[in-house]
Design a protein around this motif. Structure first.
Motif, short mmCIF file in Angstrom:
data_model
loop_
_atom_site.label_atom_id
_atom_site.label_comp_id
_atom_site.label_asym_id
_atom_site.label_seq_id
_atom_site.Cartn_x
_atom_site.Cartn_y
_atom_site.Cartn_z
N PHE A 514 0.84 -1.19 0.00
CA PHE A 514 0.00 0.00 0.00
C PHE A 514 0.88 1.24 0.00
O PHE A 514 2.00 1.23 0.51
N VAL A 515 0.35 2.31 -0.57
CA VAL A 515 1.06 3.57 -0.56
C VAL A 515 0.41 4.50 0.48
O VAL A 515 -0.82 4.61 0.54
N LEU A 516 1.24 5.11 1.30
CA LEU A 516 0.80 6.13 2.25
C LEU A 516 1.21 7.48 1.67
O LEU A 516 2.40 7.81 1.64
N PRO A 517 0.25 8.26 1.20
CA PRO A 517 0.62 9.52 0.53
C PRO A 517 0.92 10.63 1.53
O PRO A 517 0.28 10.74 2.59
N ARG A 518 1.90 11.44 1.19
CA ARG A 518 2.21 12.68 1.88
C ARG A 518 2.31 12.51 3.40
O ARG A 518 1.71 13.23 4.19
N VAL A 519 3.13 11.53 3.81
CA VAL A 519 3.41 11.39 5.24
C VAL A 519 4.70 12.14 5.55
O VAL A 519 5.51 12.41 4.67
N ARG A 520 4.87 12.45 6.82
CA ARG A 520 6.10 13.12 7.27
C ARG A 520 6.79 12.22 8.30
O ARG A 520 6.13 11.59 9.13
N VAL A 521 8.11 12.20 8.24
CA VAL A 521 8.89 11.41 9.18
C VAL A 521 9.14 12.26 10.42
O VAL A 521 9.88 13.25 10.39
N ALA A 522 8.46 11.88 11.53
CA ALA A 522 8.64 12.63 12.78
C ALA A 522 9.99 12.33 13.41
O ALA A 522 10.62 13.21 14.00
N ARG A 523 10.43 11.08 13.28
CA ARG A 523 11.73 10.68 13.85
C ARG A 523 12.20 9.44 13.13
O ARG A 523 11.40 8.57 12.77
N ALA A 524 13.50 9.35 12.90
CA ALA A 524 14.06 8.17 12.26
C ALA A 524 15.45 7.91 12.81
O ALA A 524 16.22 8.85 13.06
N ASP A 525 15.78 6.65 13.01
CA ASP A 525 17.11 6.29 13.48
C ASP A 525 17.46 4.88 13.03
O ASP A 525 16.61 4.15 12.51
N ARG A 526 18.71 4.53 13.23
CA ARG A 526 19.17 3.19 12.88
C ARG A 526 19.08 2.29 14.10
O ARG A 526 19.38 2.71 15.22
N VAL A 527 18.69 1.03 13.87
CA VAL A 527 18.59 0.08 14.96
C VAL A 527 19.23 -1.23 14.52
O VAL A 527 19.54 -1.43 13.35
N GLY A 528 19.42 -2.14 15.47
CA GLY A 528 20.04 -3.42 15.16
C GLY A 528 21.53 -3.38 15.40
O GLY A 528 22.15 -2.31 15.48
N LYS A 529 22.13 -4.58 15.53
CA LYS A 529 23.55 -4.69 15.84
C LYS A 529 24.43 -4.00 14.81
O LYS A 529 25.41 -3.33 15.14
N GLU A 530 24.08 -4.16 13.55
CA GLU A 530 24.91 -3.61 12.48
C GLU A 530 24.37 -2.29 11.94
O GLU A 530 24.95 -1.72 11.02
N GLY A 531 23.27 -1.82 12.48
CA GLY A 531 22.68 -0.58 11.98
C GLY A 531 22.11 -0.70 10.59
O GLY A 531 21.99 0.30 9.87
N ASN A 532 21.71 -1.93 10.19
CA ASN A 532 21.19 -2.15 8.84
C ASN A 532 19.70 -1.85 8.70
O ASN A 532 19.16 -1.92 7.61
N THR A 533 19.05 -1.56 9.82
CA THR A 533 17.61 -1.31 9.80
C THR A 533 17.33 0.14 10.19
O THR A 533 17.90 0.65 11.16
N VAL A 534 16.46 0.79 9.42
CA VAL A 534 16.01 2.13 9.76
C VAL A 534 14.61 2.03 10.36
O VAL A 534 13.72 1.41 9.77
N ARG A 535 14.44 2.63 11.54
CA ARG A 535 13.13 2.69 12.18
C ARG A 535 12.65 4.14 12.13
O ARG A 535 13.42 5.06 12.42
N ALA A 536 11.41 4.31 11.75
CA ALA A 536 10.88 5.67 11.63
C ALA A 536 9.47 5.73 12.21
O ALA A 536 8.78 4.71 12.32
N PHE A 537 9.06 6.94 12.58
CA PHE A 537 7.70 7.18 13.04
C PHE A 537 7.07 8.20 12.11
O PHE A 537 7.61 9.29 11.90
N LEU A 538 5.96 7.78 11.52
CA LEU A 538 5.32 8.57 10.47
C LEU A 538 4.09 9.29 11.01
O LEU A 538 3.36 8.77 11.85
N GLU A 539 3.87 10.48 10.47
CA GLU A 539 2.66 11.25 10.79
C GLU A 539 1.94 11.58 9.49
O GLU A 539 2.56 11.96 8.49
N GLY A 540 0.61 11.38 9.50
CA GLY A 540 -0.18 11.66 8.32
C GLY A 540 -0.69 13.08 8.32
O GLY A 540 -0.81 13.72 9.38
#
Length: 598
Positions: A514-540
């Motif tokens: 699914f596509v979420l149109p025109r969202v904004r990233v409130a916060r994003a950071d790297r997680v996991g041992k190697e930092g290979n995953t990006v975790r973000a919190f989206l606001e509509g």
């Protein structure tokens, strides 16, 4: 709200995205809205679920079995496979006589699962069984004369080759007069099969079973069904219990997903029922590997393909070739935990080796794409043969071209290839071997293994380019098919659970995006041992908040988009999944792609 596109009958760009962060066009998946509505009404389903099923080509009559796939309804008589009856008769004879049996396997997940399945099945029936998995570097793929002769010298009177053997004419001749051979394989077969008691392979040219999409573990399971039937007919189970074959379905499910078999029809039943077996946690090896991989949710196709599979594969790539098979066949939880930890460590090392090769391969691939090659052939001095297949897959994903990657060692270029839908790489490699360009070569439509002499590199590349010239017409990146739009407040755990009813997802049955149109990233950071995953919190724009995760995002334009959007609106697309943690179930978007919003 959730909207399936009203214009499902007319393809068009989604939100005008002609080139996303990953260079892809976004298109609506096509489907018949009336069929979707009829499915929903007939089966009392949410309309969304009905529409998603219709968009995947499921009609009204097939819908009930699609939602509840069972082996009772979908498993054919094993005798439809050519030579299966002869294989079952020979296996049953070995059981009745208590013969020593050797199981010769392959070092990938399918080989490990098929080997463990046959090992456990025959042992439970009273046969003394040993296994053999060749060393990738020293022996290469499949049976070799020395190994077969050694198994016979150790007393084996029956050799069962699983996930290999269909092209091993010379190697299997080493068993003549000493042991019988049964082959249970699924790789492309060409010409006459080896002179063995039985060669069961749905991809034999003369096999009309229509089961060519089965993995080797599935072929092994059907051989177990046929053998049990043969033993039952002879009265073998008078006064003794029969093995529970359904308990082996976790191995079949794992192999089916990791060998990228289409999750439709019989395969869908294998995986659906196998996941239920796995969820019971009765197999110590899989339970230990799930714990080491920190898998918290109920097993899914994702669990198999991305958590278990890479760890089992790692042993055959750069570690002990039979460690994965031994783990899957292990009954001791303490021993299983130790082996699972070793596999996890080997997998981390595999990731390091892969990273060393990947950067150079990407650079060479980019130059070949610019030069207009339909097929990418990448060769490097010292590239580890255990990771070339993974690297080929990653390059193929980025450039949407069939890709062959090889490392130079001992006077040969040894490698693996991965292809894209509609381009049969295995057939091309087999043709190249028949013409003398390859020293060895075989596989199936989507994957192949090969070797050639370095001085033949240009000739090999020219041959593949000519044979697969239609790959030049592919877009630079594969189109991404989306199922609908989704606003943040509607992205709930309840909706994710409805979508999950259509699982398991994988090759041939893609997870809804699914596509979420025109969202904004409130916060994003790297997680996991190697930092290979990006975790973000989206606001509509209309409110709401949603967690998002993006895997394999150590670098690249998608990670850059999520981490550095600075509040600018984005179009993000991905799969909506429900996640259980500490007793709560929440929804999250597993991001597949993104684009700046106009």
């Amino acid at each position: 709200m959730t909207d399936l596109p009203a214009e499902v009958a007319a393809p068009g760009l989604v939100l005008g995205v002609a080139r996303s962060a990953l260079g892809r066009r976004w298109l609506w998946r096509q489907g018949d809205a009336r069929t979707g509505l009829a499915i929903a009404q007939r089966l009392d389903l949410p309309e969304l679920v009905g529409q998603l099923m219709a968009a995947r080509g499921i009609d009204l009559e097939a819908a009930p079995l699609f939602l509840e796939p069972t082996l009772r309804a979908l498993l054919p008589d094993p005798s439809v496979l050519l030579d299966m009856d002869r294989a079952a008769e020979r296996l049953a004879a070995a059981v009745r006589r208590g013969e020593p049996v050797a199981v010769f396997g392959d070092y990938d997940v399918d080989g490990a699962c098929a080997g463990a399945l046959m090992l456990r099945f025959l042992r439970e029936l009273g046969c003394p069984v040993r296994h053999y998995v060749p060393d990738r570097l020293k022996e290469g793929y499949g049976p070799n004369p020395a190994a077969i002769a050694a198994l016979c010298a150790e007393g084996a009177t029956l050799v069962v080759c699983v996930d290999c053997g269909i092209a091993a004419h010379e190697a299997l001749r080493a068993a003549e007069g000493r042991a019988d051979v049964v082959v249970l394989d699924h790789h492309k077969a060409e010409g006459p099969v080896p002179a063995v008691v039985a060669a069961v392979n749905p991809n034999r040219l003369d096999c009309g079973s229509g089961l060519r999409h089965l993995c080797a573990a599935a072929v092994g399971f059907m051989a177990a069904v046929a053998t049990l039937r043969e033993l039952r007919r002879s009265g073998f189970f008078s006064g003794r219990p029969e093995p529970r074959l359904l308990d082996l379905l976790d191995l079949v499910a794992l192999a089916t997903v990791c060998d990228v078999m289409p999750l439709t029809g019989l395969n869908r039943a294998f995986v659906t029922q196998g996941l239920k077996v796995m969820a019971r946690g009765a197999r110590p090896g899989i339970a230990a590997l799930l714990e080491v991989a920190q898998a918290r949710d109920a097993p899914s196709a994702y669990t198999l393909g991305f958590l278990l599979g890479p760890r089992i594969n790692a042993s055959g790539r750069i570690g002990e070739p039979d460690l994965g098979l031994r783990l899957l066949a292990c009954d001791d939880p303490v021993e299983a935990r130790a082996m699972a930890e070793r596999l996890d460590a080997v997998n981390r090392r595999r990731q390091e080796v892969e990273g060393e090769v990947l950067a150079a391969a990407f650079a060479e691939a980019e130059a070949q794409v610019e030069a207009g090659h339909p097929v990418l052939l990448l060769v490097g001095e010292g590239w580890h043969p255990g990771v070339v297949g993974i690297v080929a897959g990653r390059v193929k994903e980025r450039f949407n071209r069939p890709t062959c990657v090889a490392g130079l060692a001992d006077g040969l270029a040894k490698g693996s290839g991965r292809s894209v839908p509609g381009v049969d790489l295995g057939a091309a490699v087999i043709a190249g071997r028949q013409s003398g360009l390859f020293e060895t070569g075989g596989g199936h439509a989507m994957a192949a293994g090969f070797s050639f002499r370095p001085e033949q590199r240009e000739a090999v590349h020219a041959f593949l380019n000519e044979r697969l010239a239609h790959a030049a017409d592919l877009p630079a990146s594969a189109d991404l098919l989306l199922d609908g739009t989704l606003l943040v407040p509607a992205a709930t755990a309840a909706l994710a659970e409805q979508i999950a009813r259509l699982g398991p997802f994988g090759a041939g049955h893609e997870e809804p995006l699914f596509v979420l149109p025109r969202v904004r990233v409130a916060r994003a950071d790297r997680v996991g041992k190697e930092g290979n995953t990006v975790r973000a919190f989206l606001e509509g724009e209309g409110g709401g908040r949603l967690k998002a995760v993006c895997f394999r995002a150590k670098e690249g334009p998608l990670a850059e988009l999520l981490l550095n959007s600075r509040g600018a609106p984005l179009h993000l697309c991905g799969a909506l999944r429900a996640e259980a943690w500490n007793g709560a179930v929440t929804a999250s978007l597993h991001v597949q792609d993104g684009a700046p919003a106009a």
